[in-house]
Design an enzyme around this catalytic site. Structure first.
Site, short mmCIF file in Angstrom:
data_model
loop_
_atom_site.label_atom_id
_atom_site.label_comp_id
_atom_site.label_asym_id
_atom_site.label_seq_id
_atom_site.Cartn_x
_atom_site.Cartn_y
_atom_site.Cartn_z
N ASP A 42 25.05 -96.81 -65.60
CA ASP A 42 25.44 -95.52 -66.17
C ASP A 42 25.76 -95.79 -67.65
O ASP A 42 26.76 -96.42 -67.97
CB ASP A 42 26.68 -94.96 -65.46
CG ASP A 42 26.92 -93.51 -65.87
OD1 ASP A 42 26.39 -93.08 -66.91
OD2 ASP A 42 27.66 -92.81 -65.15
N GLU A 92 20.95 -93.78 -64.84
CA GLU A 92 21.19 -92.34 -64.77
C GLU A 92 20.12 -91.51 -65.49
O GLU A 92 19.59 -90.56 -64.91
CB GLU A 92 22.57 -92.01 -65.37
CG GLU A 92 22.83 -90.52 -65.33
CD GLU A 92 24.24 -90.11 -65.75
OE1 GLU A 92 24.92 -90.88 -66.44
OE2 GLU A 92 24.63 -89.00 -65.37
N ASP A 107 27.56 -94.24 -60.70
CA ASP A 107 28.99 -94.04 -60.92
C ASP A 107 29.81 -95.01 -60.05
O ASP A 107 30.99 -95.21 -60.30
CB ASP A 107 29.43 -92.62 -60.52
CG ASP A 107 28.78 -91.54 -61.36
OD1 ASP A 107 28.76 -91.69 -62.59
OD2 ASP A 107 28.28 -90.55 -60.78
N ILE A 147 26.63 -93.83 -70.21
CA ILE A 147 27.91 -93.21 -70.60
C ILE A 147 28.46 -92.50 -69.38
O ILE A 147 27.90 -91.49 -68.94
CB ILE A 147 27.76 -92.19 -71.75
CG1 ILE A 147 27.12 -92.82 -72.99
CG2 ILE A 147 29.14 -91.60 -72.10
CD1 ILE A 147 27.03 -91.89 -74.19
C1 IPD Z 1 29.95 -88.00 -64.18
C2 IPD Z 1 31.42 -88.18 -64.45
C3 IPD Z 1 32.19 -87.03 -63.85
C4 IPD Z 1 31.92 -86.89 -62.36
C5 IPD Z 1 30.43 -86.82 -62.08
C6 IPD Z 1 29.73 -88.02 -62.69
P1 IPD Z 1 28.37 -88.80 -66.16
O1 IPD Z 1 29.18 -89.01 -64.75
O2 IPD Z 1 31.89 -89.39 -63.94
O3 IPD Z 1 33.55 -87.23 -64.03
O4 IPD Z 1 32.52 -85.73 -61.89
O5 IPD Z 1 30.21 -86.79 -60.69
O6 IPD Z 1 28.35 -87.99 -62.39
O7 IPD Z 1 27.39 -87.70 -65.94
O8 IPD Z 1 29.37 -88.47 -67.19
O9 IPD Z 1 27.71 -90.13 -66.32
#
Ligand code: IPD
Length: 297
Positions: A110, A90, A240, A112
């Site tokens: 990812d 990410e 994700d 976090i």
């Molecule tokens: C996000 C989270 C969020 C979702 C986003 C993701 P991140 O990831 O999972 O709930 O709405 O689409 O990208 O940025 O916290 O790694």
């Protein structure tokens, strides 16, 4: 130096999981588990501390120094063991690295998931590590840092949470469904209108409820556990989705495109459910929100 699976580990066949204690990517899987747990410790400690928060694509798309630190740690440890492997991660992507899934062994990370939760000390935060070879997902490891739940799924070998086998729900009726979604990072009026109207459509179809917990990966793990019947989202990324996809499929569930076609990991959209009937009903109810593609950014 290990550039791929061990010779001896290549021998057992994945078609017969009982015949193999390991499997071709066992060493990679073990490293992913180790690093997810190690990263989880760092995140747990940092959760209650002061953070330096910055924004990325929108005011709701947050990043902290811990996201970067954890991503660097995971990648550097993996590179030491598997120098020929590729990475999609990410924060590297946010810094401009291309997200292209080639046939080479590729880690999809990812560091976090649920950064906004992390910033607010809302304890629904995970580390997500997926692994693909020949563009096929081999395993996924997701660690719910605060509840210390380790979700794993390996192709052909089942999905587990802290050693307990996961099984999706068998619900096929949308009017009896608990549905999960996430808002996604875009907050312009047109996107928000579509997001809310999708939610409204499911509520009009009499779904029991629609939940937003702030972490796509953990919502997908809840689906894999049978604690919800469906999940959909526009605006999530391959990091994700990669690990969670293996976990859901191995728990008996369906992961597909919002068009009703096969999943495209790079398309920034997904419908997942315990049954194909449920996934299809959700897909039919949704209007598309266009987030572009991860491999075209
Ligand atoms: C996000 C989270 C969020 C979702 C986003 C993701 P991140 O990831 O999972 O709930 O709405 O689409 O990208 O940025 O916290 O790694």
């Amino acid at each position: 130096e290990v550039a791929g699976p061990r010779e001896d580990a290549m021998k057992p066949s994945l078609e017969d999981p009982a015949a193999s204690a390991g499997g071709p990517w066992e060493e990679c899987f073990e490293l992913a588990v180790q690093l997810a747990l190690r990263a989880g410790q760092i995140i747990r400690k940092a959760l209650s501390e002061e953070k330096q928060v910055s924004t990325k694509t929108s005011a709701a798309d947050l990043v902290t120094e811990t996201d970067q630190l954890v991503e660097d740690l995971i990648i550097s440890e993996m590179q030491k063991r598997f120098p020929s492997h590729r990475f999609i991660a990410e924060e590297a992507a946010a810094a401009g690295a291309k997200c292209v899934l080639t046939p080479s062994p590729t880690w999809i990370i990812d560091p976090i998931d649920g950064t906004c939760n992390f910033v607010h000390r809302f304890p629904t935060v995970a580390v997500s590590i997926g692994f693909a070879v020949n563009q096929e997902l081999e395993f996924g490891v997701i660690y719910h840092c605060t509840e210390e739940r380790l979700y794993t799924g390996r192709r052909g070998r089942g999905a587990f949470c802290n050693g307990q086998r996961l099984q999706v729900s068998g619900e096929t009726d949308l009017s009896k469904a608990l549905v999960l979604t996430e808002i996604g990072p875009k907050r312009d009026p047109a996107t928000l209108k579509l997001f809310l109207s999708n939610m409204e459509r499911l509520l009009h179809a009499k779904a029991h409820g629609v939940r937003v917990i702030g972490s796509s990966t953990l919502a997908l793990c809840l689906l894999a556990s049978g604690a919800a019947d469906a999940y959909y989202q526009f605006g999530l990324h391959c990091w994700d989705l990669a690990a969670a996809t293996v976990i859901i499929r191995e728990a008996g569930g369906i992961v597909m495109d919002t068009s009703g076609g096969p999943l495209d990991l790079m398309s920034c959209r997904v419908v997942a459910a315990g049954t194909r009937e449920m996934a299809t009903l959700i897909a039919q109810a949704l209007q598309t929100i266009n987030y572009g593609r991860d491999d075209e950014k």
